[in-house]
Design an enzyme around this catalytic site. Structure first.
Site, PDB file in Angstrom:
ATOM      1  N   ARG A 170       0.843  -1.180   0.000  1.00 43.74           N
ATOM      2  CA  ARG A 170       0.000   0.000   0.000  1.00 43.74           C
ATOM      3  C   ARG A 170       0.889   1.245   0.000  1.00 43.74           C
ATOM      4  O   ARG A 170       2.052   1.185   0.399  1.00 43.74           O
ATOM      5  CB  ARG A 170      -0.923  -0.012   1.219  1.00 43.74           C
ATOM      6  CG  ARG A 170      -1.840  -1.241   1.262  1.00 43.74           C
ATOM      7  CD  ARG A 170      -2.462  -1.445   2.630  1.00 43.74           C
ATOM      8  NE  ARG A 170      -3.266  -2.666   2.670  1.00 43.74           N
ATOM      9  CZ  ARG A 170      -2.788  -3.882   2.934  1.00 43.74           C
ATOM     10  NH1 ARG A 170      -1.495  -4.041   3.186  1.00 43.74           N
ATOM     11  NH2 ARG A 170      -3.586  -4.930   2.958  1.00 43.74           N
ATOM     12  N   HIS A 288      -3.792   2.946  -5.366  1.00 45.91           N
ATOM     13  CA  HIS A 288      -4.135   1.530  -5.237  1.00 45.91           C
ATOM     14  C   HIS A 288      -3.973   0.771  -6.554  1.00 45.91           C
ATOM     15  O   HIS A 288      -4.151  -0.449  -6.592  1.00 45.91           O
ATOM     16  CB  HIS A 288      -5.584   1.409  -4.752  1.00 45.91           C
ATOM     17  CG  HIS A 288      -5.752   0.492  -3.579  1.00 45.91           C
ATOM     18  ND1 HIS A 288      -5.041   0.619  -2.411  1.00 45.91           N
ATOM     19  CD2 HIS A 288      -6.542  -0.593  -3.410  1.00 45.91           C
ATOM     20  CE1 HIS A 288      -5.404  -0.331  -1.568  1.00 45.91           C
ATOM     21  NE2 HIS A 288      -6.302  -1.081  -2.153  1.00 45.91           N
ATOM     22  N   ARG A 291      -1.535  -2.351  -6.814  1.00 50.59           N
ATOM     23  CA  ARG A 291      -2.050  -3.541  -6.121  1.00 50.59           C
ATOM     24  C   ARG A 291      -3.114  -4.240  -6.952  1.00 50.59           C
ATOM     25  O   ARG A 291      -3.117  -5.466  -7.103  1.00 50.59           O
ATOM     26  CB  ARG A 291      -2.651  -3.151  -4.765  1.00 50.59           C
ATOM     27  CG  ARG A 291      -1.626  -2.973  -3.670  1.00 50.59           C
ATOM     28  CD  ARG A 291      -2.237  -2.401  -2.415  1.00 50.59           C
ATOM     29  NE  ARG A 291      -3.246  -3.242  -1.786  1.00 50.59           N
ATOM     30  CZ  ARG A 291      -2.988  -4.296  -1.027  1.00 50.59           C
ATOM     31  NH1 ARG A 291      -1.741  -4.687  -0.816  1.00 50.59           N
ATOM     32  NH2 ARG A 291      -3.965  -4.973  -0.451  1.00 50.59           N
ATOM     33  N   TRP A 314      -3.604  -9.672   1.960  1.00 47.04           N
ATOM     34  CA  TRP A 314      -5.037  -9.585   2.216  1.00 47.04           C
ATOM     35  C   TRP A 314      -5.434 -10.633   3.236  1.00 47.04           C
ATOM     36  O   TRP A 314      -4.945 -11.766   3.203  1.00 47.04           O
ATOM     37  CB  TRP A 314      -5.835  -9.793   0.928  1.00 47.04           C
ATOM     38  CG  TRP A 314      -5.844  -8.614   0.016  1.00 47.04           C
ATOM     39  CD1 TRP A 314      -6.521  -7.449   0.197  1.00 47.04           C
ATOM     40  CD2 TRP A 314      -5.150  -8.473  -1.234  1.00 47.04           C
ATOM     41  NE1 TRP A 314      -6.289  -6.598  -0.852  1.00 47.04           N
ATOM     42  CE2 TRP A 314      -5.459  -7.199  -1.754  1.00 47.04           C
ATOM     43  CE3 TRP A 314      -4.314  -9.311  -1.969  1.00 47.04           C
ATOM     44  CZ2 TRP A 314      -4.952  -6.735  -2.963  1.00 47.04           C
ATOM     45  CZ3 TRP A 314      -3.801  -8.858  -3.170  1.00 47.04           C
ATOM     46  CH2 TRP A 314      -4.118  -7.584  -3.654  1.00 47.04           C
ATOM     47  N   TYR A 323     -11.193  -7.283  -6.744  1.00 47.12           N
ATOM     48  CA  TYR A 323     -10.191  -6.812  -7.689  1.00 47.12           C
ATOM     49  C   TYR A 323     -10.082  -7.706  -8.921  1.00 47.12           C
ATOM     50  O   TYR A 323      -9.765  -7.227 -10.006  1.00 47.12           O
ATOM     51  CB  TYR A 323      -8.815  -6.743  -7.014  1.00 47.12           C
ATOM     52  CG  TYR A 323      -8.722  -5.768  -5.877  1.00 47.12           C
ATOM     53  CD1 TYR A 323      -9.562  -4.657  -5.787  1.00 47.12           C
ATOM     54  CD2 TYR A 323      -7.791  -5.941  -4.861  1.00 47.12           C
ATOM     55  CE1 TYR A 323      -9.472  -3.763  -4.741  1.00 47.12           C
ATOM     56  CE2 TYR A 323      -7.689  -5.043  -3.802  1.00 47.12           C
ATOM     57  CZ  TYR A 323      -8.532  -3.967  -3.756  1.00 47.12           C
ATOM     58  OH  TYR A 323      -8.446  -3.079  -2.716  1.00 47.12           O
TER      59      TYR A 323
END
Length: 342
Positions: A170, A288, A291, A314, A323
């Site tokens: 992140r 983001h 990622r 995660w 995602y």
């Protein structure tokens, strides 16, 4: 708030208020138990809810279930996303618990209100926003464009994007990296000692390895910026307009500054992409994006959900599946069955 039931029984109002105040002071003293982002969100929700309570002559703390219902409904009427409203409800509950009060969320009426808000949101077409993915092909385009640049800022941005994509970290986690966190393996590739992430906070820390190309780009940045002899310096720092790195050991680059790197990358390589606007956001790459893009690339190459979750730290499969849902859409059991029968 005249009287409140506590562990000591029924206490006078002043004593109860003092007890709540003492608990809240302890809560603030222990704020390091939470991530900076969680703490910022809590303060933002407190300001919003307190302002609403004053405007509508309601009690902010403790908050009655009926008042919380009205506040959450107000947020929905104001156009807030259902996920944002859920965050408000959770943080209000958190504040009450740490104040030693019964959270108003425990009431079935509040649960019904949240179910109603979520259902209305889904039926009216609300969809969870998703950052525009920054994928390996995009990284290669920028690598071709920036790897030989004479602008030090381009070299920093390229090294940052390599690390962001390769590690799935992140933005706040990338900002914390220092030069001393970088070591070199026997084969010449770089290893990053991340320390901790949003979801992994343990003394063993977390280690991330870089590919040969990403190691080369990060090494080039460290050398050109003169960071090799600055172990305490943050790995990614500002670049002065005279093409010189501003070595910094005190504070990392801010989130907006790192977000700006993605914006510059979008202007350099991504503007030709067709992007469907989502909630007036996500019109280009953002913090983001790496990622999301890395997760989608891994899914497309057949890596398992467990492997991708490990790389991106995660904790919940549901988060990852948001995602990669489009990537995995044609890998379902029913599609497989139909294809075999055709």
């Amino acid at each position: 708030m005249s009287k409140i039931t506590s562990s000591h029984g029924m206490l006078p109002a002043l004593s109860v208020e003092e007890e709540i105040a003492a608990r809240l002071r302890e809560f603030v003293q222990d704020k390091e138990a939470f991530s900076p982002n969680t703490w910022r969100q809590l303060l933002s929700v407190m300001r919003s809810c307190h302002r609403w309570s004053q405007e509508h002559q309601r009690t902010f703390l403790p908050m009655a279930p009926g008042d919380l219902r009205d506040y959450l409904t107000f947020l929905q009427t104001a156009g807030r996303a259902s996920s944002t409203i859920s965050t408000h409800a959770s943080l209000i509950s958190m504040l009450h618990r740490h104040a030693g009060l019964l959270p108003p969320n425990a009431s079935p009426s509040v649960s019904r209100t949240m179910k109603k808000i979520n259902r209305v949101a889904v039926v009216t077409g609300e969809r969870t926003g998703q950052a525009v993915p920054f994928r390996l092909a995009d990284l290669r385009v920028l690598d071709n464009a920036w790897s030989g640049s004479a602008r030090l800022q381009d070299r920093r941005n390229l090294a940052f994007l390599h690390v962001a994509y390769s590690t799935l970290l992140r933005v706040s986690e990338l900002a914390r990296l220092r030069v001393s966190d970088v070591t070199r393996a026997e084969d010449g590739r770089l290893i990053l000692d991340v320390g901790y992430t949003k979801t992994i906070v343990q003394t063993g820390g977390l280690v991330k390895a870089l590919s040969t190309l990403s190691s080369r780009r990060l090494t080039e940045w460290i050398t050109l910026a003169g960071l090799a002899g600055e172990p305490d310096a943050y790995l990614f720092c500002k670049v002065h307009r005279i093409n010189k790195a501003i070595v910094n050991t005190c504070s990392p680059l801010t989130t907006p500054a790192l977000e700006a790197i993605f914006a510059q990358a979008w202007r350099a390589a991504g503007q030709g992409k067709k992007v469907k606007a989502n909630k007036d956001r996500y019109l280009g790459w953002s913090g983001h994006s790496a990622r999301v893009g890395a997760a989608q690339d891994m899914a497309q190459q057949g890596y398992s959900v467990a492997q991708i979750m490990q790389e991106g730290t995660w904790k919940k499969p549901e988060t990852l599946m948001r995602y990669i849902r489009n990537v995995d859409a044609h890998k379902g059991a029913m599609v497989d069955l139909m294809e075999k029968q055709s």
